[in-house]
Design an enzyme around this catalytic site. Structure first.
Site, PDB file in Angstrom:
ATOM      1  N   ASP A 166      11.692 106.858 -42.408  1.00 28.32           N
ATOM      2  CA  ASP A 166      11.044 107.430 -43.591  1.00 28.32           C
ATOM      3  C   ASP A 166       9.624 106.879 -43.616  1.00 28.32           C
ATOM      4  O   ASP A 166       9.405 105.710 -43.927  1.00 28.32           O
ATOM      5  CB  ASP A 166      11.807 107.036 -44.864  1.00 28.32           C
ATOM      6  CG  ASP A 166      11.275 107.755 -46.109  1.00 28.32           C
ATOM      7  OD1 ASP A 166      10.058 108.035 -46.149  1.00 28.32           O
ATOM      8  OD2 ASP A 166      12.072 108.028 -47.027  1.00 28.32           O
ATOM      9  N   ALA A 226      21.413 117.556 -47.137  1.00 29.36           N
ATOM     10  CA  ALA A 226      20.099 117.662 -47.811  1.00 29.36           C
ATOM     11  C   ALA A 226      19.752 119.132 -48.062  1.00 29.36           C
ATOM     12  O   ALA A 226      20.039 119.667 -49.144  1.00 29.36           O
ATOM     13  CB  ALA A 226      19.036 116.962 -46.983  1.00 29.36           C
ATOM     14  N   GLU A 256      21.978 130.854 -47.559  1.00 29.34           N
ATOM     15  CA  GLU A 256      23.237 130.689 -48.295  1.00 29.34           C
ATOM     16  C   GLU A 256      23.445 131.893 -49.197  1.00 29.34           C
ATOM     17  O   GLU A 256      22.460 132.414 -49.740  1.00 29.34           O
ATOM     18  CB  GLU A 256      23.175 129.396 -49.122  1.00 29.34           C
ATOM     19  CG  GLU A 256      23.050 128.160 -48.232  1.00 29.34           C
ATOM     20  CD  GLU A 256      22.986 126.843 -49.024  1.00 29.34           C
ATOM     21  OE1 GLU A 256      23.036 126.870 -50.262  1.00 29.34           O
ATOM     22  OE2 GLU A 256      22.874 125.792 -48.378  1.00 29.34           O
ATOM     23  N   HIS A 274      27.739 124.091 -49.902  1.00 29.31           N
ATOM     24  CA  HIS A 274      26.746 123.424 -50.763  1.00 29.31           C
ATOM     25  C   HIS A 274      27.423 122.748 -51.964  1.00 29.31           C
ATOM     26  O   HIS A 274      27.125 123.054 -53.118  1.00 29.31           O
ATOM     27  CB  HIS A 274      25.685 124.440 -51.232  1.00 29.31           C
ATOM     28  CG  HIS A 274      24.390 123.781 -51.613  1.00 29.31           C
ATOM     29  ND1 HIS A 274      23.168 124.310 -51.313  1.00 29.31           N
ATOM     30  CD2 HIS A 274      24.132 122.620 -52.271  1.00 29.31           C
ATOM     31  CE1 HIS A 274      22.211 123.520 -51.774  1.00 29.31           C
ATOM     32  NE2 HIS A 274      22.779 122.480 -52.362  1.00 29.31           N
ATOM     33  N   GLY A 276      27.477 119.378 -52.549  1.00 26.90           N
ATOM     34  CA  GLY A 276      27.003 118.011 -52.816  1.00 26.90           C
ATOM     35  C   GLY A 276      26.977 117.644 -54.290  1.00 26.90           C
ATOM     36  O   GLY A 276      27.370 116.552 -54.676  1.00 26.90           O
ATOM     37  N   ALA A 277      26.511 118.575 -55.125  1.00 26.81           N
ATOM     38  CA  ALA A 277      26.392 118.279 -56.561  1.00 26.81           C
ATOM     39  C   ALA A 277      27.596 118.790 -57.334  1.00 26.81           C
ATOM     40  O   ALA A 277      27.607 118.745 -58.557  1.00 26.81           O
ATOM     41  CB  ALA A 277      25.124 118.921 -57.111  1.00 26.81           C
TER      42      ALA A 277
HETATM   43  N1  NAD Z   1      23.934 119.066 -51.141  1.00 28.88           N
HETATM   44  C1  NAD Z   1      23.544 119.085 -52.399  1.00 28.88           C
HETATM   45  O1  NAD Z   1      24.161 119.694 -53.266  1.00 28.88           O
HETATM   46  C2  NAD Z   1      22.313 118.302 -52.791  1.00 28.88           C
HETATM   47  C3  NAD Z   1      22.216 117.783 -54.088  1.00 28.88           C
HETATM   48  C4  NAD Z   1      21.101 117.002 -54.413  1.00 28.88           C
HETATM   49  C5  NAD Z   1      20.092 116.780 -53.500  1.00 28.88           C
HETATM   50  N2  NAD Z   1      20.191 117.339 -52.262  1.00 28.88           N
HETATM   51  C6  NAD Z   1      19.118 117.152 -51.267  1.00 28.88           C
HETATM   52  O2  NAD Z   1      19.143 115.825 -50.777  1.00 28.88           O
HETATM   53  C7  NAD Z   1      17.844 115.509 -50.241  1.00 28.88           C
HETATM   54  C8  NAD Z   1      17.400 114.147 -50.722  1.00 28.88           C
HETATM   55  O3  NAD Z   1      17.260 114.159 -52.137  1.00 28.88           O
HETATM   56  P1  NAD Z   1      16.599 112.907 -52.885  1.00 28.88           P
HETATM   57  O4  NAD Z   1      16.859 113.105 -54.339  1.00 28.88           O
HETATM   58  O5  NAD Z   1      17.010 111.643 -52.233  1.00 28.88           O
HETATM   59  O6  NAD Z   1      15.054 113.168 -52.583  1.00 28.88           O
HETATM   60  P2  NAD Z   1      13.896 112.083 -52.730  1.00 28.88           P
HETATM   61  O7  NAD Z   1      12.648 112.871 -52.936  1.00 28.88           O
HETATM   62  O8  NAD Z   1      14.260 111.035 -53.704  1.00 28.88           O
HETATM   63  O9  NAD Z   1      13.834 111.381 -51.283  1.00 28.88           O
HETATM   64  C9  NAD Z   1      13.417 112.023 -50.142  1.00 28.88           C
HETATM   65  C10 NAD Z   1      12.935 110.969 -49.166  1.00 28.88           C
HETATM   66  O10 NAD Z   1      12.546 111.638 -47.962  1.00 28.88           O
HETATM   67  C11 NAD Z   1      11.384 110.996 -47.461  1.00 28.88           C
HETATM   68  N3  NAD Z   1      10.677 111.893 -46.553  1.00 28.88           N
HETATM   69  C12 NAD Z   1       9.846 112.922 -46.845  1.00 28.88           C
HETATM   70  N4  NAD Z   1       9.392 113.493 -45.710  1.00 28.88           N
HETATM   71  C13 NAD Z   1       9.942 112.810 -44.671  1.00 28.88           C
HETATM   72  C14 NAD Z   1       9.892 112.941 -43.273  1.00 28.88           C
HETATM   73  N5  NAD Z   1       9.126 113.880 -42.693  1.00 28.88           N
HETATM   74  N6  NAD Z   1      10.617 112.077 -42.525  1.00 28.88           N
HETATM   75  C15 NAD Z   1      11.384 111.138 -43.095  1.00 28.88           C
HETATM   76  N7  NAD Z   1      11.465 110.957 -44.433  1.00 28.88           N
HETATM   77  C16 NAD Z   1      10.772 111.789 -45.210  1.00 28.88           C
HETATM   78  C17 NAD Z   1      10.587 110.636 -48.690  1.00 28.88           C
HETATM   79  O11 NAD Z   1       9.663 109.600 -48.415  1.00 28.88           O
HETATM   80  C18 NAD Z   1      11.692 110.193 -49.637  1.00 28.88           C
HETATM   81  O12 NAD Z   1      11.919 108.804 -49.529  1.00 28.88           O
HETATM   82  C19 NAD Z   1      16.931 116.664 -50.676  1.00 28.88           C
HETATM   83  O13 NAD Z   1      16.785 117.578 -49.613  1.00 28.88           O
HETATM   84  C20 NAD Z   1      17.710 117.326 -51.794  1.00 28.88           C
HETATM   85  O14 NAD Z   1      17.359 118.691 -51.931  1.00 28.88           O
HETATM   86  C21 NAD Z   1      21.281 118.078 -51.889  1.00 28.88           C
END
Ligand code: NAD
Length: 314
Positions: A166, A226, A256, A274, A276-277
């Protein structure tokens, strides 16, 4: 007047007592427009579409609160221009996603789903589904934000060797969860499990593609809870077909609903729609956070979960 346009758990609406709460079917644009004629706040989930034409019918609206994270169904720019705050519930589902991620790592490593399918079809095949332990394996997290950090914390009792890629977090933050910061290539080459936790942006689209997958161990379990498209689906499909990686857990897809997506058909893939939530707790938390935002806006207080600049009423 608070309009609730998508179903929300009744338990979260209690704090709105004293306001005139009205319910409407937000998936019907004309019903929505009619309901918004004298409304000050609008509560939605993902079914209600709020576009410029809806906002034009809502002259008194101060806030749209989304009980969830994604804002694809709300034209935030139009709302900002109309002086309407838009708030979401960004942290409501972090725990649910992180728990599912860790659970699916074990499910994948132990081949539980193919073993279950085989047993259902009458095969008691113990030797075929020998798995691997998560404990003491090397886990690589791509992204150490809210979800990634919680996954790291939940992995603590497993004493894994934790690698993180990250570019935007400090060595100090990585060290606080027992992780070592490395570049993406090293993470892919060394990990037994790689789990993706970055947002989908133009920079992260295809972040893990053909070249990256070639660096991985043949036993790699790749987990993506993600967003679809961060792992290139064509490259992943090819790697699974060639068995150049061990398997994948996929909760999110480029398109999706992902009906007919070839990734789902691999025996080594645990695919979910999907989810996750998708827990009761996350939905309730999202509802509570959205209601809190409504109460803050109606009281004229700052709304910390607002995603657009404070509304400037003419
Ligand atoms: N499956 C689901 O239902 C569900 C539910 C909630 C969130 N999500 C997904 O989970 C993921 C993470 O969510 P979050 O709340 O932790 O987000 P967040 O914004 O808190 O964290 C994302 C992290 O990714 C890092 N990042 C950005 N670009 C990067 C890169 N090129 N390489 C490496 N790291 C990088 C950022 O620095 C940050 O630390 C998101 O894609 C979100 O959409 C999915």
């Amino acid at each position: 007047v608070v309009v609730v346009a998508d179903p929300l758990p009744e338990t979260v609406l209690g704090p709105l007592l004293g306001h005139d709460v009205r319910f409407c079917d937000g998936s019907d644009p004309s019903a929505l427009k009619e309901a918004l004629g004298d409304a000050h706040a609008l509560l939605v989930r993902s079914s209600t579409q709020v576009d410029r034409s809806v906002l034009a019918e809502a002259p008194y609206l101060r806030i749209i609160a989304r009980a969830g994270v994604g804002l694809d169904n709300i034209d935030v720019e139009a709302a900002t221009q109309a002086g309407v705050l838009v708030a979401n519930a960004p942290r409501s589902n972090v725990l649910s996603v992180a728990e599912m991620t860790v659970g699916s790592m074990i499910t994948g490593l132990r081949n539980l789903l193919p073993a279950n399918a085989a047993l259902r079809s009458g095969r008691w095949d113990r030797g075929r589904y020998q798995g691997r332990e998560l404990s003491r394996s090397t886990v690589g997290l791509v992204g150490l934000g809210h979800v990634g950090t919680l996954v790291a914390q939940l992995l603590r009792p497993f004493a894994v060797r934790l690698l993180v890629h990250d570019p935007f977090v400090s060595v100090h933050h990585a060290a606080s969860v027992g992780a070592q910061l490395v570049d993406l290539d090293e993470l892919l080459a060394q990990s037994d499990v790689v789990s993706v936790h970055v947002p989908r942006t133009p920079q992260t689209k295809g972040l893990i593609g053909e070249r990256e997958l070639r660096l991985a161990k043949p036993s790699l379990l790749l987990v993506n809870t993600a967003r679809g498209g961060i792992v290139d689906e064509g490259a992943l499909n090819a790697a699974l077909k060639e068995k150049s990686i061990g398997g994948a857990v996929i909760d999110v897809f480029e398109i999706e609903p992902a009906i007919g997506n070839p990734l789902i058909d691999h025996a080594s893939v645990l695919a979910t729609p999907h989810l996750g939530a998708g827990t009761r707790e996350a939905q309730e938390r999202a509802g509570r956070e959205a209601v809190t935002a409504v109460l803050q806006a109606l009281a004229g207080h700052p709304v910390p979960t607002a995603v657009n600049p404070p509304a400037s009423h003419p």
